[in-house]
Every structure is written in C-alpha cells, then in structure tokens.
Design a protein around this motif. Structure first.
Motif: not given
Length: 411
Positions: A81-87, A211-213, A238-256
């Motif tokens: 569980g700790l290996e996969q846990a989100t910071r 949330k995905l690898g 990680e990479v996080a995928l955001y759909f519908n109301a969680l998605r920023r309409p002008t962003v398809r891919r991002a690096a944070l």
C-alpha cells in the motif's frame, strides 16, 4: 490495491488495544536500536508476534514520512500500500480539482491507505472510500478516523452504487503481489479496476479523475481528458487523467514540476504527436536535459522552442540552445567538446586530464554508465592524496546513426 499475502498476519496484532498502544508508545524509531527495543519489549512480556508486528510497522512509518509527513506517526501501512500511496502534497492537488469543479461528494474507488481521501476530506468534501483488499481497508479505516465526513467501504470498486455521488476518483491497483514480492502491470485493462471502467464513468458525464503510473503509453490515454504528469524533486511520480468538470478546457497534456515549495507547469492544448514541429540542430552551446515529466508529457519540443533551442536528434530527449536560460523544466550543461564515442579514446582523455570522478548521463545508447566508468578508470589506480580531485561530466547520446560523447559542464 494489490493484496499482500502477509499483510493481514502482520497487522492483526496491532488492531488490538494492547498492540495499538504499544506501537504508539515507541517514539522515534531508529534501525540501530532494534535489538535493544526487541529485548525491552520481550522482557516486558509482549508476545514475539506482537513485537515483530510493532517493529515492522514502525519501519513503515519512518519510510512513510516522505509521503505523509508527520501524519505517518499515527497511521497504519502495508508495504504494498505504501508503494502505491499518493504523496499528500500531490493528493491535495487532486482534491482541489474536485473543489474547483464544483463537486461536493466523491467516491474514492480503490482508496488504498486513504491518502487521497484524507486530502479530499480536509477540503470538506463528503468522501466514500472504497477498497477491495480487506487488510488495506482496515488500515484506511484507522487512517481516516479523524475525518467524520469519510466512510470506508470494503467492496469491489466496480460494484459500489454511485447514487448521490457527484464525482469519482480512481487509483487502480497496478501491481500483483505474491510471496516473492510485487510485479508491475503494464496493460491498463489489467488494472483493478481497468482504465476502460473510468472512461465509461466519464462517458456518463461524471467528473472523473484517475491516477496512473507515469509510464503509460500515449496511445493508451483516452481521448477527451487532460493528462498531467507530475514530478517531485526530479522523480516522476504519476500521471493523472481528468475528465469533464475536472479537466481544464484548453489543456490536453501537462507537465507539473514540484521542487520544495515551488511549482511550475508546462502545458499544451494539442494532442500527443501534434503541436510544435521540432527543429533539429548541432550539439553545441548549452545542452538541456528536460525533467522526466516534460519528457513523459511529450513536451520536449515545446520546451526547446520556448528557450530558443533545437533537438539534437528527433528521437532523443536532449536539446541545445545558444544561450543559457533559467528554467525549472530542465537542467542545463555548457558543452565543452563533442567527440565520437570511443572507449579507448575516452580512457586516454580520463588519463590525460587527470579525471578522478566521472558523472555519465546517456540517452539513446545501450551503455551501462557504471560499467563504462569501470572501463575508463581501469588500470589507473587511485589518485595520489596530494593530487586535486577533478570531476567531469560525460553525456552519451546518438545523433542519427552516430554515437557521440559530449564533455559538458553543469551550470
């Protein structure tokens, strides 16, 4: 969450009043004190299995500080569980997406140890945390007890009714666990739940986050979502995928890119493989090594264009620019010399220049830096004590069909 066959027996002694009190009475844990702690606890009459469980959990709590900070001192963990846990620092950003999207209640499907549920609850969201593995669900129950606006459900994420739920967060299990350890799964349809399940929920109009690898191939990223890769202090988390109301309409891919208390983001509205057409040029001037999140998001050409640079090869994630520019998205090196890759010639260079320490970076070449370093220093012996310590940096890469070695200086 992938099941750990030993987790239940390791945690069972702690889910008693005696075990829980003993664990929380240990204080700061240090590995060098383990023998003394074991002897003290056994002398006090505690059973061997309880002592073993307490010490194992104390080790996990120390390891968990990197992700959970001071909260780890009062939590329960499993190794898997700790290996996969989100910071928690990243979980807070996940939770903010739901708040900004106007969502008030969230189903955390595959909650694991409860990191994302903790972050959501702290922002006053109503959370239903669902976990299939019974032992992990027990840990989540303990970890989420301080939050009255969370309920933990031991169930299959794909069967839980979502009536009254306004948004969904998924952290699919991406590992299988056996007695010999954990094995990473690469096919998104082998995840639990599979990525297609998240896409089906999004197709119904629900605000969905996943949330995905970070290694997921671009063709596996569903259309119609925003994909944000996140790195922390140079490590792509990680990479996080955001759909519908969680998605920023002008962003398809991002690096944070997160470093300490600072955050910087590079975004593109275009899909993978589209956008800026990369320029190609020589390996000279200043060489930039992009952050892993920038590479995973396919934004190397965009970053090179922003800094007035060019790729050295269309298939290699290095780029050069004539001028030095400060950027949080890449590390810069001054190019001193570029030569063909030749081990014998490089050994002579190490000898002639009196190199005593060598950093080797590489892309696009089947070279093991540690093995090459041994070859380059073979027969040179140790440097005399009075001889000054001299460190150098080599960048090995491919330009077309040619393998080259660039002698560079970190900026």
């Amino acid at each position: 969450m992938a099941q750990d066959p030993h987790a239940a027996e390791q945690l069972a002694p702690l889910l008693t009043s005696e075990g829980w009190a003993l664990l929380n009475s240990l204080g700061p844990y240090r590995e060098e004190d383990v023998l003394a702690i074991t002897a003290r606890l056994r002398k006090a009459g505690h059973a061997p299995e309880l002592v073993s469980a307490v010490l194992s959990q104390a080790r996990l709590r120390v390891k968990a500080e990197a992700k959970f900070g001071e909260f780890s001192r009062h939590m329960l963990f499993t190794r898997a569980g700790l290996e996969q846990a989100t910071r928690l620092s990243i979980a807070a950003r996940h939770a903010r997406r739901f708040v900004d999207g106007g969502v008030r209640s969230v189903a955390d499907l595959g909650c694991g140890l409860g990191a994302d549920a903790m972050a959501m609850a702290s922002l006053d969201l109503e959370v239903t945390a669902v976990e299939l593995d019974e032992t992990t669900a027990a840990c989540a129950t303990i970890n989420l007890m301080p939050f009255p606006n969370v309920r933990v459900v031991h169930a299959d994420a794909q069967t839980v009714p979502l009536d009254g739920i306004e948004g969904v967060w998924l952290d699919p299990a991406r590992r299988t666990t056996t007695t010999s350890g954990t094995t990473r799964l690469w096919d998104p349809e082998e995840f639990s739940p599979p990525l297609s399940f998240a896409a089906e929920l999004a197709d119904k109009g629900l605000p969905v986050g996943v949330k995905l690898g970070p290694g997921i191939p671009h063709p596996s990223v569903p259309g119609g979502c925003e994909a944000q890769w996140v790195s922390v202090d140079g490590d792509v988390a990680e990479v996080a995928l955001y759909f519908n109301a969680l998605r920023r309409p002008t962003v398809r891919r991002a690096a944070l890119v997160l470093s300490g208390d600072s955050a910087a983001e590079l975004v593109a509205e275009t899909d993978f493989g589209e956008g800026v057409h990369p320029k190609i040029g020589p390996l000279e001037g200043f060489l930039y090594e992009p952050d892993g999140a920038v590479i995973r998001a396919g934004l190397v050409a965009e970053l090179a264009d922003r800094l007035g640079g060019h790729l050295v090869d269309p298939h290699i994630a290095y780029f050069c620019a004539p001028d030095l520019s400060a950027t949080p998205f890449a590390r810069a090196y001054r190019v001193l010399e570029v030569r063909p890759y030749n081990v014998r010639a490089l050994r002579q260079w190490v000898r002639d220049e009196g190199i005593t320490a060598l950093d080797i970076k590489k892309r696009g070449m089947a070279v093991a830096p540690d093995e090459l370093r041994k070859l380059l220093f073979l027969g040179l012996g140790k440097a005399p004590k009075k001889k000054p310590h001299r460190r150098a940096t080599l960048v090995l890469t491919r330009i077309g069909e040619h393998r080259v070695a660039a002698i560079v200086e970190p900026v």
